[in-house]
Design a protein around this motif. Structure first.
Motif, PDB file in Angstrom:
ATOM      1  N   PRO A   1     -56.985  93.485  67.707  1.00 41.39           N
ATOM      2  CA  PRO A   1     -55.776  92.775  67.271  1.00 41.39           C
ATOM      3  C   PRO A   1     -54.508  93.633  67.310  1.00 41.39           C
ATOM      4  O   PRO A   1     -53.401  93.093  67.296  1.00 41.39           O
ATOM      5  CB  PRO A   1     -56.116  92.348  65.833  1.00 41.39           C
ATOM      6  N   GLN A   2     -54.656  94.955  67.339  1.00 39.88           N
ATOM      7  CA  GLN A   2     -53.492  95.835  67.336  1.00 39.88           C
ATOM      8  C   GLN A   2     -52.913  96.029  68.731  1.00 39.88           C
ATOM      9  O   GLN A   2     -51.815  96.585  68.885  1.00 39.88           O
ATOM     10  CB  GLN A   2     -53.883  97.208  66.760  1.00 39.88           C
ATOM     11  N   ALA A   3     -53.619  95.587  69.766  1.00 45.95           N
ATOM     12  CA  ALA A   3     -53.223  95.888  71.147  1.00 45.95           C
ATOM     13  C   ALA A   3     -52.165  94.921  71.664  1.00 45.95           C
ATOM     14  O   ALA A   3     -52.018  93.792  71.181  1.00 45.95           O
ATOM     15  CB  ALA A   3     -54.446  95.837  72.054  1.00 45.95           C
ATOM     16  N   LEU A   4     -51.431  95.390  72.672  1.00 48.90           N
ATOM     17  CA  LEU A   4     -50.526  94.543  73.447  1.00 48.90           C
ATOM     18  C   LEU A   4     -51.265  94.114  74.700  1.00 48.90           C
ATOM     19  O   LEU A   4     -51.848  94.946  75.404  1.00 48.90           O
ATOM     20  CB  LEU A   4     -49.258  95.307  73.831  1.00 48.90           C
ATOM     21  N   PHE A   5     -51.230  92.808  74.977  1.00 50.11           N
ATOM     22  CA  PHE A   5     -51.970  92.259  76.108  1.00 50.11           C
ATOM     23  C   PHE A   5     -51.026  91.733  77.184  1.00 50.11           C
ATOM     24  O   PHE A   5     -50.045  91.039  76.878  1.00 50.11           O
ATOM     25  CB  PHE A   5     -52.888  91.120  75.653  1.00 50.11           C
ATOM     26  N   LEU A   6     -51.357  92.044  78.430  1.00 45.28           N
ATOM     27  CA  LEU A   6     -50.688  91.460  79.573  1.00 45.28           C
ATOM     28  C   LEU A   6     -51.664  90.512  80.256  1.00 45.28           C
ATOM     29  O   LEU A   6     -52.743  90.941  80.698  1.00 45.28           O
ATOM     30  CB  LEU A   6     -50.251  92.542  80.570  1.00 45.28           C
ATOM     31  N   GLY A   7     -51.325  89.248  80.318  1.00 40.52           N
ATOM     32  CA  GLY A   7     -52.112  88.287  81.070  1.00 40.52           C
ATOM     33  C   GLY A   7     -51.430  88.045  82.393  1.00 40.52           C
ATOM     34  O   GLY A   7     -50.315  87.511  82.432  1.00 40.52           O
ATOM     35  N   VAL A   8     -52.070  88.440  83.486  1.00 38.09           N
ATOM     36  CA  VAL A   8     -51.451  88.382  84.810  1.00 38.09           C
ATOM     37  C   VAL A   8     -52.187  87.381  85.681  1.00 38.09           C
ATOM     38  O   VAL A   8     -53.419  87.434  85.798  1.00 38.09           O
ATOM     39  CB  VAL A   8     -51.469  89.769  85.485  1.00 38.09           C
ATOM     40  N   ASP A   9     -51.450  86.472  86.294  1.00 38.57           N
ATOM     41  CA  ASP A   9     -52.067  85.491  87.176  1.00 38.57           C
ATOM     42  C   ASP A   9     -51.015  84.989  88.165  1.00 38.57           C
ATOM     43  O   ASP A   9     -49.811  85.053  87.891  1.00 38.57           O
ATOM     44  CB  ASP A   9     -52.639  84.313  86.378  1.00 38.57           C
ATOM     45  N   SER A  10     -51.490  84.490  89.292  1.00 39.67           N
ATOM     46  CA  SER A  10     -50.579  83.954  90.302  1.00 39.67           C
ATOM     47  C   SER A  10     -50.443  82.434  90.214  1.00 39.67           C
ATOM     48  O   SER A  10     -49.731  81.828  91.013  1.00 39.67           O
ATOM     49  CB  SER A  10     -51.060  84.341  91.706  1.00 39.67           C
ATOM     50  N   SER A  11     -51.131  81.822  89.256  1.00 43.26           N
ATOM     51  CA  SER A  11     -51.096  80.367  89.106  1.00 43.26           C
ATOM     52  C   SER A  11     -50.201  79.968  87.937  1.00 43.26           C
ATOM     53  O   SER A  11     -50.516  80.240  86.776  1.00 43.26           O
ATOM     54  CB  SER A  11     -52.508  79.827  88.869  1.00 43.26           C
ATOM     55  N   SER A  12     -49.102  79.314  88.224  1.00 41.92           N
ATOM     56  CA  SER A  12     -48.223  78.853  87.148  1.00 41.92           C
ATOM     57  C   SER A  12     -48.909  77.778  86.307  1.00 41.92           C
ATOM     58  O   SER A  12     -48.658  77.678  85.096  1.00 41.92           O
ATOM     59  CB  SER A  12     -46.912  78.315  87.736  1.00 41.92           C
ATOM     60  N   ASP A  13     -49.778  76.991  86.917  1.00 40.75           N
ATOM     61  CA  ASP A  13     -50.535  75.969  86.185  1.00 40.75           C
ATOM     62  C   ASP A  13     -51.392  76.627  85.112  1.00 40.75           C
ATOM     63  O   ASP A  13     -51.396  76.225  83.943  1.00 40.75           O
ATOM     64  CB  ASP A  13     -51.397  75.189  87.173  1.00 40.75           C
ATOM     65  N   MET A  14     -52.129  77.665  85.490  1.00 36.02           N
ATOM     66  CA  MET A  14     -52.964  78.382  84.545  1.00 36.02           C
ATOM     67  C   MET A  14     -52.117  79.061  83.465  1.00 36.02           C
ATOM     68  O   MET A  14     -52.429  78.992  82.268  1.00 36.02           O
ATOM     69  CB  MET A  14     -53.803  79.436  85.272  1.00 36.02           C
ATOM     70  N   LEU A  15     -51.047  79.730  83.858  1.00 32.20           N
ATOM     71  CA  LEU A  15     -50.228  80.467  82.902  1.00 32.20           C
ATOM     72  C   LEU A  15     -49.533  79.546  81.909  1.00 32.20           C
ATOM     73  O   LEU A  15     -49.355  79.898  80.744  1.00 32.20           O
ATOM     74  CB  LEU A  15     -49.192  81.313  83.643  1.00 32.20           C
ATOM     75  N   ASN A  16     -49.130  78.365  82.362  1.00 33.80           N
ATOM     76  CA  ASN A  16     -48.532  77.400  81.429  1.00 33.80           C
ATOM     77  C   ASN A  16     -49.542  77.004  80.350  1.00 33.80           C
ATOM     78  O   ASN A  16     -49.190  76.866  79.173  1.00 33.80           O
ATOM     79  CB  ASN A  16     -48.061  76.164  82.190  1.00 33.80           C
ATOM     80  N   ALA A  17     -50.802  76.834  80.768  1.00 31.64           N
ATOM     81  CA  ALA A  17     -51.845  76.519  79.794  1.00 31.64           C
ATOM     82  C   ALA A  17     -52.085  77.691  78.852  1.00 31.64           C
ATOM     83  O   ALA A  17     -52.311  77.510  77.654  1.00 31.64           O
ATOM     84  CB  ALA A  17     -53.139  76.147  80.523  1.00 31.64           C
ATOM     85  N   ALA A  18     -52.021  78.921  79.377  1.00 33.60           N
ATOM     86  CA  ALA A  18     -52.240  80.110  78.561  1.00 33.60           C
ATOM     87  C   ALA A  18     -51.114  80.300  77.553  1.00 33.60           C
ATOM     88  O   ALA A  18     -51.361  80.571  76.371  1.00 33.60           O
ATOM     89  CB  ALA A  18     -52.348  81.339  79.465  1.00 33.60           C
ATOM     90  N   GLU A  19     -49.881  80.154  77.998  1.00 39.31           N
ATOM     91  CA  GLU A  19     -48.731  80.413  77.135  1.00 39.31           C
ATOM     92  C   GLU A  19     -48.650  79.441  75.982  1.00 39.31           C
ATOM     93  O   GLU A  19     -48.158  79.784  74.889  1.00 39.31           O
ATOM     94  CB  GLU A  19     -47.450  80.352  77.968  1.00 39.31           C
TER      95      GLU A  19
END
Length: 277
Positions: free
Chosen positions: A69-87
């Protein structure tokens, strides 16, 4: 490594154009289990900077955030569809980055870089070496890839490409057929030879899951969420219709329903944990 489809634009862009978050998430339990088992082998202590490369809709990123829980996470993907769901279901400790996977690099060294069910879609020999270079001393690279080249569902794709036309003729270009006929995952020894002198410890193994799927044509739905994307991206509308009709019929014979209506779908995956010195 050979690319899984004709690269008329960047590989990452092609992947993004054909990912569907809802379809992929349908089998999320089966798709998430290997990531959990991969993470169980991660031994890096108290990581502060973690990247999930090919994060999709962020389910594995969120699993990691519970453990660290203390970490900073980068979620990287080339799909805007997937990233919109993630965000939509993220937190202030997660940053979502839309980037070409093969071109991306972090702003500073990583404690942990996870890539789950991604690298088999890319020419990834040199990419693996680059990913290892992003990790600080004592950090780890954790990789999971489906390895289905010898499985009926993949070999049937090749069969339909070779004879699925209206008169039994090939579908798609010879280049597409040739590239799809190349294994996308290397031999375990090749990964060892590639990474051994860049790491202090390597753990490489395979697991085959006997997946029990429910519903109508579940194997086709599984493959259609990801495995068929390179083919559909490179066939015209008529060819796509012919391909899907023939492929679905052949899958039903290869993976018949059990008496209780469920379908058994063996699925092999390759795992790598690389510790950087």
């Amino acid at each position: 490594m050979n690319a899984p489809f004709v690269q008329t634009q960047s590989t990452s862009s092609q992947l993004a154009a054909h990912w569907e978050a809802g379809l992929y998430e349908k089998f999320s339990e089966h798709r998430t289990r290997p990531a959990i088992e991969l993470l169980s082998k991660v031994t890096v202590e108290d990581p502060e900077y973690i990247a999930d490369l090919g994060c999709g809709f962020g389910n594995v990123t969120r699993i990691m955030s519970v453990r660290w829980p203390q970490a900073l996470f980068l979620g990287v993907d080339s799909s805007s569809d997937m990233l919109n769901a993630a965000e939509a279901d993220g937190s202030e400790h997660m940053q979502w980055v839309n980037a070409d996977i093969s071109q991306w690099c972090p702003e500073k060294p990583l404690d942990l870089l996870l890539t789950n069910s991604l690298l088999h879609l890319l020419p990834h020999g040199q990419l693996l070496l680059k990913l290892v270079s992003f990790i600080r001393s004592g950090g780890q690279l954790a990789v999971q890839m489906p390895d289905g080249f010898d499985a009926p569902w993949y070999q049937l794709m090749l069969d339909v490409l070779s004879n699925g036309g209206a008169e039994g003729d090939p579908l798609g270009t010879p280049e597409l057929q040739q590239q799809m006929a190349q294994p996308l995952v290397m031999d375990k020894r090749q990964y060892f030879d590639l990474l051994a002198d860049k790491t202090t410890h390597l753990d490489i193994w395979d697991t085959e899951y006997l997946q029990v799927l429910e519903g109508i044509e579940p194997v086709f739905k599984w493959v259609n969420a990801a495995g068929l994307r390179p083919i559909v991206a490179n066939l015209n509308r008529v060819e796509t219709k012919l391909f899907l009709r023939a492929y679905r019929q052949r899958l039903l014979h290869a993976y018949p329903q059990c008496g209780d209506g469920r379908t058994l779908f063996p699925f092999k995956r390759r795992f790598i944990i690389a510790t950087v010195g």
